[in-house]
Design a protein around this motif. Structure first.
Motif, PDB file in Angstrom:
ATOM      1  N   PRO A   1       0.823  -1.206   0.000  1.00 50.33           N
ATOM      2  CA  PRO A   1       0.000   0.000   0.000  1.00 50.33           C
ATOM      3  C   PRO A   1       0.863   1.265   0.000  1.00 50.33           C
ATOM      4  N   SER A   2       0.230   2.389  -0.249  1.00 55.47           N
ATOM      5  CA  SER A   2       0.930   3.668  -0.225  1.00 55.47           C
ATOM      6  C   SER A   2       1.538   3.881   1.165  1.00 55.47           C
ATOM      7  N   GLY A   3       2.803   4.308   1.197  1.00 56.80           N
ATOM      8  CA  GLY A   3       3.477   4.560   2.472  1.00 56.80           C
ATOM      9  C   GLY A   3       4.120   3.335   3.096  1.00 56.80           C
ATOM     10  N   SER A   4       4.148   2.215   2.364  1.00 62.55           N
ATOM     11  CA  SER A   4       4.693   0.982   2.953  1.00 62.55           C
ATOM     12  C   SER A   4       6.211   0.899   2.844  1.00 62.55           C
ATOM     13  N   GLY A   5       6.848   1.834   2.130  1.00 60.49           N
ATOM     14  CA  GLY A   5       8.310   1.848   2.089  1.00 60.49           C
ATOM     15  C   GLY A   5       8.921   1.468   0.755  1.00 60.49           C
ATOM     16  N   LYS A   6       8.107   1.325  -0.279  1.00 65.23           N
ATOM     17  CA  LYS A   6       8.594   0.859  -1.584  1.00 65.23           C
ATOM     18  C   LYS A   6       9.630   1.824  -2.165  1.00 65.23           C
ATOM     19  N   THR A   7       9.254   3.107  -2.223  1.00 68.28           N
ATOM     20  CA  THR A   7      10.162   4.105  -2.794  1.00 68.28           C
ATOM     21  C   THR A   7      11.425   4.231  -1.946  1.00 68.28           C
ATOM     22  N   THR A   8      11.269   4.196  -0.640  1.00 69.18           N
ATOM     23  CA  THR A   8      12.434   4.309   0.249  1.00 69.18           C
ATOM     24  C   THR A   8      13.412   3.166  -0.008  1.00 69.18           C
TER      25      THR A   8
HETATM   26  N1  LIG Z   1      11.969  12.197   3.173  1.00 67.98           N
HETATM   27  C1  LIG Z   1      11.039  11.771   4.032  1.00 67.98           C
HETATM   28  N2  LIG Z   1      10.772  12.458   5.162  1.00 67.98           N
HETATM   29  C2  LIG Z   1       9.851  12.016   6.051  1.00 67.98           C
HETATM   30  N3  LIG Z   1       9.132  10.887   5.887  1.00 67.98           N
HETATM   31  C3  LIG Z   1       9.340  10.169   4.778  1.00 67.98           C
HETATM   32  C4  LIG Z   1      10.296  10.561   3.786  1.00 67.98           C
HETATM   33  N4  LIG Z   1      10.300   9.636   2.793  1.00 67.98           N
HETATM   34  C5  LIG Z   1       9.376   8.723   3.138  1.00 67.98           C
HETATM   35  N5  LIG Z   1       8.801   9.030   4.329  1.00 67.98           N
HETATM   36  C6  LIG Z   1       7.771   8.234   5.024  1.00 67.98           C
HETATM   37  O1  LIG Z   1       8.187   6.891   5.006  1.00 67.98           O
HETATM   38  C7  LIG Z   1       7.101   6.012   4.742  1.00 67.98           C
HETATM   39  C8  LIG Z   1       7.380   5.210   3.480  1.00 67.98           C
HETATM   40  O2  LIG Z   1       7.347   6.079   2.369  1.00 67.98           O
HETATM   41  P1  LIG Z   1       7.578   5.584   0.873  1.00 67.98           P
HETATM   42  O3  LIG Z   1       8.805   4.759   0.835  1.00 67.98           O
HETATM   43  O4  LIG Z   1       7.530   6.767   0.010  1.00 67.98           O
HETATM   44  O5  LIG Z   1       6.298   4.653   0.642  1.00 67.98           O
HETATM   45  P2  LIG Z   1       5.674   4.083  -0.712  1.00 67.98           P
HETATM   46  O6  LIG Z   1       6.629   4.340  -1.831  1.00 67.98           O
HETATM   47  O7  LIG Z   1       5.452   2.620  -0.441  1.00 67.98           O
HETATM   48  O8  LIG Z   1       4.368   4.781  -0.898  1.00 67.98           O
HETATM   49  C9  LIG Z   1       5.874   6.891   4.646  1.00 67.98           C
HETATM   50  O9  LIG Z   1       5.254   6.923   5.908  1.00 67.98           O
HETATM   51  C10 LIG Z   1       6.447   8.244   4.285  1.00 67.98           C
HETATM   52  O10 LIG Z   1       5.613   9.281   4.746  1.00 67.98           O
END
Ligand SMILES: Nc1ncnc2c1ncn2[C@@H]1O[C@H](COP(=O)(O)OP(=O)(O)O)[C@@H](O)[C@H]1O
Ligand SMILES: [Mg+2]
Length: 343
Positions: free
Chosen positions: A37-44
């Protein structure tokens, strides 16, 4: 080509654990679909592999070599992000060749490699156009060409198709898979679209709240999701929980489900049968049909069983003879019960 491996990756933002102990191997030359789901850490996770995010702890390896001291540009990674931007004033060929120019690749070789990769993405004729003279799908291909022209060891794709409309997206999925096969590059693909992940991937990984819930070949994870989150995230699953007895699973309303293997089971929406008359099947429940939704080839029945919403999916003829709503019988084969752990 390369194997990418993460070991105990942790990344926190304040109280948020964006990555919570991710240990995962992305096979050499494979297509790995990351979903959640959105916010699960995929992009990170992708950004940590690329080097844009420095993890609090844990490591990233490319071909068994740790990369924490390797800067982004030296990791030999190609990337396409959701909001990829092409240089608007440069031609298609200019956009694609830019990374080679930065790397000081001689002009003649640059020209040859740009032509080669434009052919691969089927834009061979359009090298002289500007981005605004292209369709969305064509711009997407330019972004792909730009990512692979430098011959990276790893390709990271972060929801690259999500801006495209449905029919174009499906077309590009097929293209993407073809290109990845031809180039044979280790690819990590992020999507929140489960169908897209199942279609494209050799392996999938499911993230939830920064944790890796499950990974494996798509069919294996789909057929045996093991936990309620995965069961409901991939496809449509109906969950039933109760108390195990020698004869089966006793549900809260007293119904006995013979042969249920665990205290919580899932039954796929496509495995539920709906009949007006009481069936002979040993597993049967009385439920209420709330709504029938016609959606072309397949239709959906929305049901209610003692306050719990259930879903059945089938072809129109599977639901022939049913009223628009009312009391019905549900049944399923014991082989279609998926055992789940608690949760
Ligand atoms: N640069 C950042 N600063 C603060 N919180 C972040 C940052 N990048 C990601 N997050 C938080 O980390 C979590 C995972 O984000 P993200 O990896 O973007 O999720 P996804 O890509 O799965 O939607 C989310 O709760 C997001 O708000
Ligand atoms: Mg994201």
């Amino acid at each position: 080509m390369a194997v990418v491996r993460t070991e105990g990756l942790v990344k926190t933002y304040g109280a948020t654990r964006a990555l919570d102990d991710i240990t995962l191997t992305f096979p050499d030359g494979g297509f790995f679909g990351l979903l959640g789901p959105s916010g699960s850490g995929k992009t990170t996770l992708l950004r940590a592999i690329a080097g844009f995010v420095i993890p609090d702890s844990g490591r990233v390896f490319i071909d068994d070599a740790p990369v924490e001291n390797v800067p982004v540009e030296a990791r030999e990674i190609g990337m396409v992000f959701q909001n990829y931007a092409l240089f608007p004033n440069m031609t298609v060929a200019g956009n694609v060749g830019f990374g080679l120019e930065v790397r000081k690749v001689p002009a003649a070789e640059r020209k040859r490699r740009v032509a080669e990769v434009l052919d691969l993405v089927q834009l061979g004729e359009l090298g002289d156009r500007k981005p605004h003279e292209l369709s969305g799908g064509q711009r997407q291909r330019v972004a792909m060409a730009r990512a692979i022209v430098t011959r990276p060891r790893v390709l990271l794709l972060d929801e690259p198709l999500s801006a495209l409309d449905k029919s174009l997206r499906v077309e590009m999925q097929i293209e993407l898979k073809r290109i990845q096969r031809e180039v044979g590059i280790t690819t990590i693909f992020v999507t929140h679209d489960q169908e897209e992940a199942l279609t494209l991937s050799d392996q999938i990984g499911i993230l939830r709240d920064g944790r890796l819930v499950r990974h494996g070949p798509p069919r294996e994870v789909y057929d045996n999701p093991r936990d309620p989150f995965t069961a409901q995230f991939l496809g449509e699953a109906n969950l039933f929980s109760g108390t195990p007895e020698p004869g089966g699973l006793r549900l809260a309303d007293g119904t006995l489900i013979p042969g249920a293997p665990t205290a919580t089971i899932a039954v796929r929406a496509e495995d539920l049968r709906i009949t007006l008359d009481e069936p002979a099947a040993p597993i049967r429940l009385r439920a209420r049909l709330r709504q029938r939704i016609f959606a072309g080839a397949m239709g959906t029945c929305v049901l209610d069983w003692r306050g719990n919403p259930l879903k059945a999916i089938g072809r129109d003829q599977d639901f022939a003879g049913l009223p628009a709503q009312g009391d019905v019988w549900l049944s399923w084969d014991s082989a279609d019960m998926i055992p789940l752990s608690e949760g």
